[in-house]
Design a protein around this motif. Structure first.
Motif, short mmCIF file in Angstrom:
data_model
loop_
_atom_site.label_atom_id
_atom_site.label_comp_id
_atom_site.label_asym_id
_atom_site.label_seq_id
_atom_site.Cartn_x
_atom_site.Cartn_y
_atom_site.Cartn_z
N GLY A 11 42.22 35.08 19.33
CA GLY A 11 43.53 34.60 18.92
C GLY A 11 44.43 35.74 18.47
N ASP A 12 44.94 35.62 17.25
CA ASP A 12 45.84 36.64 16.71
C ASP A 12 45.10 37.78 16.03
N ASP A 13 43.77 37.75 16.05
CA ASP A 13 42.98 38.87 15.51
C ASP A 13 42.83 39.90 16.62
N LEU A 14 43.51 41.03 16.48
CA LEU A 14 43.65 41.99 17.58
C LEU A 14 42.82 43.25 17.37
N LYS A 15 41.59 43.10 16.97
CA LYS A 15 40.68 44.25 16.88
C LYS A 15 40.51 44.88 18.25
N LEU A 16 40.55 46.20 18.29
CA LEU A 16 40.46 46.92 19.55
C LEU A 16 39.12 47.62 19.72
N SER A 17 38.66 47.68 20.95
CA SER A 17 37.51 48.50 21.31
C SER A 17 38.04 49.63 22.20
N ILE A 18 37.97 50.85 21.70
CA ILE A 18 38.55 52.01 22.38
C ILE A 18 37.48 52.69 23.23
N ASP A 19 37.83 52.97 24.47
CA ASP A 19 36.93 53.68 25.38
C ASP A 19 37.15 55.18 25.22
N TYR A 20 36.29 55.83 24.44
CA TYR A 20 36.43 57.26 24.21
C TYR A 20 36.09 58.09 25.44
N ASN A 21 35.43 57.47 26.41
CA ASN A 21 35.11 58.15 27.66
C ASN A 21 36.11 57.80 28.75
N THR A 22 37.31 57.45 28.35
CA THR A 22 38.32 57.01 29.31
C THR A 22 38.48 58.00 30.47
N LYS A 23 38.59 57.43 31.66
CA LYS A 23 38.81 58.25 32.86
C LYS A 23 40.27 58.22 33.29
N GLU A 24 41.12 57.66 32.47
CA GLU A 24 42.55 57.63 32.77
C GLU A 24 43.08 59.06 32.82
N ALA A 25 43.77 59.40 33.91
CA ALA A 25 44.28 60.76 34.07
C ALA A 25 45.21 61.14 32.92
N GLY A 26 44.92 62.27 32.31
CA GLY A 26 45.77 62.79 31.24
C GLY A 26 45.52 62.20 29.88
N ALA A 27 44.63 61.22 29.74
CA ALA A 27 44.44 60.53 28.47
C ALA A 27 43.80 61.45 27.43
#
Length: 368
Positions: free
Chosen positions: A288-304
């Motif tokens: 719902g409105d609880d917006l806890k995030l799980s961050i991908d520290y191994n992100t493969k997004e270019a430039g991240a």
């Protein structure tokens, strides 16, 4: 140093109600103000007093939001004390803070305690500030330092002790590195910044970082300094030093910052855009409105840029006292607005990606 005027803020206790005309004669009517882009932004003005505390990483952001809100809205008193994430959560649970800022989500054992303060509702997490964690260094003659996660882990674990170590040379093949002894600097106080930094190391360099994730620093050696400002001061004062801190403090101190290896095999520079790419790829764990995030520290997004933390405002979805509700919603609504988020870039933060910002804005509107 564009952040110098904010760096000396030791405590945000904004107690003077500003009698400005932006709100008109009725404080419950929306006010408008010019945003950084020149467009008008509606603000839900309210009177009263709100007391909050917690994350020191967001203190400059909160200072900016409080100042802007009170310039638009007369009769509001907003106090925010940067006592640290843990202290903020405990104050919320104790009922002495109307909302808390925390760089980490509530622990499983803390959630029911926080929920108990929300009559008919629950304590929700609203990611409001994206605080990239800078790895700042002070090494004479060394610029444009690049570090892979494994190398960074070895440095802070104390297994790499000289700046000309082969591991650092491998990441910086064209650099001339001195034989200076490495002096690592970490937080001496319990910190959400430490929690996020050690979480990053544990997820990206498990073989070299065996100390897990925690708000308290567990690795041996190094120098402990209180707060991100203390870490920045220690790094600035000692040749051969390296430390982690929230981005704005590194910028304010004029420190050099390392490019960090990401999952795409690049060395990413710390910029607002690059940090935002990592957050844009995060998944929402809450309901719902609880917006806890799980961050991908191994992100493969270019430039991240991969070392980022999200500071949450922890607040009741329902059950706020009637004399607190309008002002809490007004302030957090402004913070989640496009104008509120755009104001953060000059302070060394990354604005929320629009896909996240709109969810936070909607969740604030649902608070009752």
């Amino acid at each position: 140093m564009k952040l110098q005027r904010y760096g000396t803020i030791a405590c945000l206790a904004v107690t003077a109600a500003l009698a400005l005309s932006a709100c008109g004669s009725d404080n419950n009517e929306p006010a408008t103000g010019a945003s950084a882009s020149g467009s008008a932004a509606a603000v839900d003005c309210a009177t009263g007093t709100v007391n909050a505390q917690g994350s020191s990483a967001q203190k400059n952001a909160m200072a900016e939001w409080i100042k802007a809100y009170q310039q638009k809205c007369q009769g509001s008193t907003i106090n925010y004390e940067p006592t640290g994430s843990g202290a903020g959560i405990q104050a919320f649970i104790a009922g002495t803070a109307d909302f808390a800022g925390s760089d980490s989500a509530l622990k499983p054992e803390e959630q029911p305690q926080a929920d108990a303060k929300c009559a008919g509702g629950t304590a929700i997490h609203l990611p409001m500030v994206i605080g990239p964690v800078a790895v700042a260094y002070n090494v004479s003659g060394v610029d444009n330092l690049q570090l892979k996660p494994a190398t960074l882990a070895k440095i802070f674990a104390g297994t790499v002790t000289k700046w000309d170590d082969p591991a650092i040379k491998a990441d910086n093949p064209s650099a001339t590195l001195p034989s200076t002894t490495i002096q690592t600097v970490h937080r001496s106080d319990e910190s959400g910044t430490t929690d996020n930094f050690t979480n990053y190391l544990s997820k990206t360099a498990e073989a070299d970082w065996t100390f897990g994730k925690a708000k308290a620093w567990k690795a041996p050696g190094g120098t402990g300094s209180k707060g991100s400002d203390g870490v920045a001061t220690s790094v600035k004062g000692a040749d051969g030093s390296i430390g982690y801190m929230e981005w704005s403090f590194a910028e304010n101190a004029g420190l050099k910052m390392a490019k960090i290896g990401n999952g795409a095999g690049e060395f990413a520079e710390l910029t607002a855009e690059n940090a935002g790419k990592t957050i844009a790829g995060a998944t929402i764990e809450g309901q719902g409105d609880d917006l806890k995030l799980s961050i991908d520290y191994n992100t493969k997004e270019a430039g991240a840029y991969p070392i980022v933390l999200a500071t949450y405002e922890i607040v009741c979805s329902k059950g706020l006292a009637a004399d607190k509700l309008p002002l809490v919603k007004g302030l957090l609504g402004y913070a989640a607005s496009t104008e509120g988020q755009n104001s953060l870039t000059e302070l060394g933060y990354a604005p929320l990606p629009e896909t996240v910002r709109t969810k936070v804005e909607a969740a604030v509107k649902n608070i009752s």
